[in-house]
Design an enzyme around this catalytic site. Structure first.
Site, PDB file in Angstrom:
ATOM      1  N   ARG A  93      17.824   0.624  -1.689  1.00 39.86           N
ATOM      2  CA  ARG A  93      17.936  -0.146  -2.927  1.00 39.86           C
ATOM      3  C   ARG A  93      17.373   0.694  -4.068  1.00 39.86           C
ATOM      4  O   ARG A  93      16.221   1.102  -4.030  1.00 39.86           O
ATOM      5  CB  ARG A  93      17.152  -1.457  -2.818  1.00 39.86           C
ATOM      6  N   HIS A 137      16.886  -2.808 -13.839  1.00 36.01           N
ATOM      7  CA  HIS A 137      15.490  -2.905 -13.408  1.00 36.01           C
ATOM      8  C   HIS A 137      14.636  -2.494 -14.601  1.00 36.01           C
ATOM      9  O   HIS A 137      13.914  -1.506 -14.574  1.00 36.01           O
ATOM     10  CB  HIS A 137      15.254  -2.018 -12.177  1.00 36.01           C
ATOM     11  N   GLU A 182      14.206  -9.282 -11.081  1.00 31.51           N
ATOM     12  CA  GLU A 182      13.083 -10.067 -11.591  1.00 31.51           C
ATOM     13  C   GLU A 182      13.184 -10.416 -13.077  1.00 31.51           C
ATOM     14  O   GLU A 182      12.370  -9.957 -13.896  1.00 31.51           O
ATOM     15  CB  GLU A 182      11.769  -9.314 -11.326  1.00 31.51           C
ATOM     16  N   ASN A 308      11.930 -10.903  -4.053  1.00 25.88           N
ATOM     17  CA  ASN A 308      10.787  -9.996  -4.035  1.00 25.88           C
ATOM     18  C   ASN A 308       9.544 -10.848  -3.837  1.00 25.88           C
ATOM     19  O   ASN A 308       9.268 -11.750  -4.633  1.00 25.88           O
ATOM     20  CB  ASN A 308      10.673  -9.233  -5.351  1.00 25.88           C
ATOM     21  N   TYR A 310       5.360 -10.697  -2.925  1.00 29.50           N
ATOM     22  CA  TYR A 310       4.141  -9.914  -2.737  1.00 29.50           C
ATOM     23  C   TYR A 310       2.950 -10.780  -2.344  1.00 29.50           C
ATOM     24  O   TYR A 310       2.162 -10.402  -1.499  1.00 29.50           O
ATOM     25  CB  TYR A 310       3.805  -9.134  -4.014  1.00 29.50           C
ATOM     26  N   GLU A 373      12.171  -6.708  -2.019  1.00 29.40           N
ATOM     27  CA  GLU A 373      10.919  -5.965  -2.200  1.00 29.40           C
ATOM     28  C   GLU A 373       9.811  -6.697  -1.456  1.00 29.40           C
ATOM     29  O   GLU A 373       9.688  -7.919  -1.550  1.00 29.40           O
ATOM     30  CB  GLU A 373      10.488  -5.886  -3.678  1.00 29.40           C
TER      31      GLU A 373
HETATM   32  C1  FCB Z   1       7.882  -5.666  -8.742  1.00 26.81           C
HETATM   33  C2  FCB Z   1       8.829  -4.705  -9.415  1.00 26.81           C
HETATM   34  C3  FCB Z   1       8.761  -3.301  -8.861  1.00 26.81           C
HETATM   35  C4  FCB Z   1       7.359  -2.882  -8.520  1.00 26.81           C
HETATM   36  C5  FCB Z   1       6.670  -3.927  -7.690  1.00 26.81           C
HETATM   37  C6  FCB Z   1       5.281  -3.572  -7.258  1.00 26.81           C
HETATM   38  O1  FCB Z   1       7.580  -6.695  -9.624  1.00 26.81           O
HETATM   39  O2  FCB Z   1      10.155  -5.157  -9.282  1.00 26.81           O
HETATM   40  O3  FCB Z   1       9.375  -2.460  -9.804  1.00 26.81           O
HETATM   41  O4  FCB Z   1       6.671  -2.597  -9.668  1.00 26.81           O
HETATM   42  O5  FCB Z   1       6.651  -5.143  -8.369  1.00 26.81           O
END
Ligand code: FCB
Length: 465
Positions: A93, A137, A182, A308, A310, A373
């Site tokens: 990607r 992006h 995002e 995405n 985290y 992500e």
């Molecule tokens: C996301 C972004 C990516 C990277 C990660 C850690 O929000 O899409 O570009 O910065 O966080």
């Protein structure tokens, strides 16, 4: 690595499941983005983007770092793709830099920009790696920001025009396209908090930007969708929990879930904005920028949804106004969930990913889902014999187990992309955070696969954990 059992009891379910294999067609990949790795910002006709301008603004990025050289991927992509092949990645990607393809944000395409992505794509295909491009992006051509940026409607139209140019050149060799990465960040970090380019602090503009980004997605998807082309979008979603059952905390959770998740999921997958979020935003701006017919275009179902993920969010009401990206909701705050954190300060909780996936399955029409992500920055130590990033392996292991559990529970999850293939420019944090499974020594541009890269290669080879 032996088979381990994932207990689902802490996810509120009375069962446990063995996590071992994924479907043979499961798409294992890694992700990057143009401004974060390419460098070569003034080469082959590339025009300036809002991130070039923002990074050059004193105080905007830690240590004054910029993406001018980054991981020099523009020149080193053959070496990087060879490394991807060695790791056994099935998909890569990446994002296309709009200012390489349309340096001023409108008008004809620059052949040199398209040629770069043709070479990149062909090299991936030669190595049996599926190209998985994102059209946007965050590197908006600066001239479009000078004309108002995402808060103006015309930017959505320009985006669709650019999408058609990119697809015209690459659509014969790329099947799966992603419009935006995002849009929450583009809108609210870019135009409300000013932490991201273009660095504006105008809450009303941020709300308009969010709508025009969604509209841009809809128009671009229309422009490129067709025989053999699938068009999706990637959102940064999270699992939101209230700190307590106090009304103020419950309301904070509703508001943050509304802004972070439903403001995007609902129009895309249900064709309507959530009424409560529109109410919350009424103090910031009226809805005059939402035209008749927009939601029909935004709500044409995406062919896939990229997620995405985290960290989860524990949220609470606040007695005094706080400065957050959640415009229209000043009386909210993010609370401490008490979990270990990454070097970004983000709490580590793979259970949040499982809960998020189950929630999407339960609340929205079914469509193919991809984790586009997931990953973590840690304080990597370069030893004489490599980078032994056990904390990153543990993070990825936990989250991949959540993916397996989700599939087991009926979530149509079709792929997983690690963020990131390479250490890179982490936006306003500059080069300090390292998210790569491959270490980059910036002065020499030497690549060294970390232990996590070897571990991930083994996961792919075995088709699971
Ligand atoms: C996301 C972004 C990516 C990277 C990660 C850690 O929000 O899409 O570009 O910065 O966080």
């Amino acid at each position: 690595m032996g088979l381990r059992l994932l207990s689902l009891s802490d996810f509120g379910r009375r069962r446990s499941t063995a996590v071992s294999t994924f479907d043979p067609g499961f798409l294992w990949g890694a992700a990057t983005s143009s401004y974060q790795i390419e460098g070569a910002v003034a080469e082959d006709g590339r025009g300036p983007s809002i991130w070039d301008t923002f990074a050059a603004t004193p105080g905007a990025v830690r240590d004054g770092d910029t993406g001018a050289v980054a991981a020099d991927h523009y020149h080193r992509f053959p070496e990087d793709i060879a490394l991807m092949a060695e790791l056994g990645l099935r998909a890569y990607r990446f994002s296309l830099a709009w200012p390489r393809i349309q340096p001023s944000g409108s008008g004809p395409a620059d052949r040199r920009g398209l040629d770069f992505y043709r070479r990149l794509t062909d090299t991936l295909l030669d190595h049996g790696i599926q190209p998985w491009p994102t059209l946007y992006h965050w590197d908006l051509p600066q001239p479009l920001e000078d004309s108002g940026g995402w808060p103006v409607r015309d930017t959505a139209e320009r985006f669709a025009e650019y999408a058609a140019l990119a697809h015209g050149a690459l659509g014969d060799r790329i099947t799966h396209w992603t419009t935006l990465n995002e849009p929450w960040c583009s809108a609210f970090l870019g135009y409300a908090t000013g932490r991201h380019a273009p660095g504006r602090r105008e809450p009303a503009a941020a709300v308009r930007a969010a709508h025009h980004l969604l509209l841009g997605h809809g128009l671009a998807a229309e422009a490129i969708r067709g025989a053999g082309t699938r068009a999706g979008i990637t959102l940064n979603l999270t699992h939101v929990t209230p700190l307590s059952t106090e009304p103020a905390d419950l309301d904070a959770a509703r508001r943050i879930d509304g802004m972070q998740n439903r403001l995007f999921l609902d129009p895309l997958l249900r064709g309507a904005y959530p009424a409560d979020v529109l109410d919350d935003l009424r103090e910031v701006t009226d809805a005059g920028h939402i035209h008749d017919g927009d939601l029909k275009r935004i709500g044409a179902p995406p062919d896939h949804l990229g997620i995405n993920y985290y960290a989860p969010m524990l949220v609470a009401g606040s007695a005094t106004p706080t400065q957050t990206a959640y415009v229209g909701s000043p009386l909210v705050r993010v609370a401490d969930g008490g979990r270990p954190r990454t070097a970004m300060g983000w709490e580590i909780d793979e259970g949040g990913l499982l809960r998020l996936l189950l929630r999407i399955k339960d609340d929205y029409p079914a469509l193919p889902l991809y984790i586009t992500e997931n990953g973590a920055a840690f304080e990597d130590v370069v030893a004489h014999d490599g980078v032994h990033d056990a904390d990153r392996v543990a993070y990825l292991d936990g989250h991949i187990r959540s993916c397996a559990a989700a599939i087991d529970l009926g979530v149509p999850l079709k792929g997983y992309f690690v963020w990131s293939l390479l250490d890179n420019f982490e936006w306003s944090f500059g080069y300090a955070p390292r998210f790569g499974i491959v270490h980059v020594d910036y002065p020499t541009q030497r690549r060294t696969p970390k232990d996590s890269a070897r571990w991930y290669a083994e996961v792919i080879r075995r088709g699971g954990l």
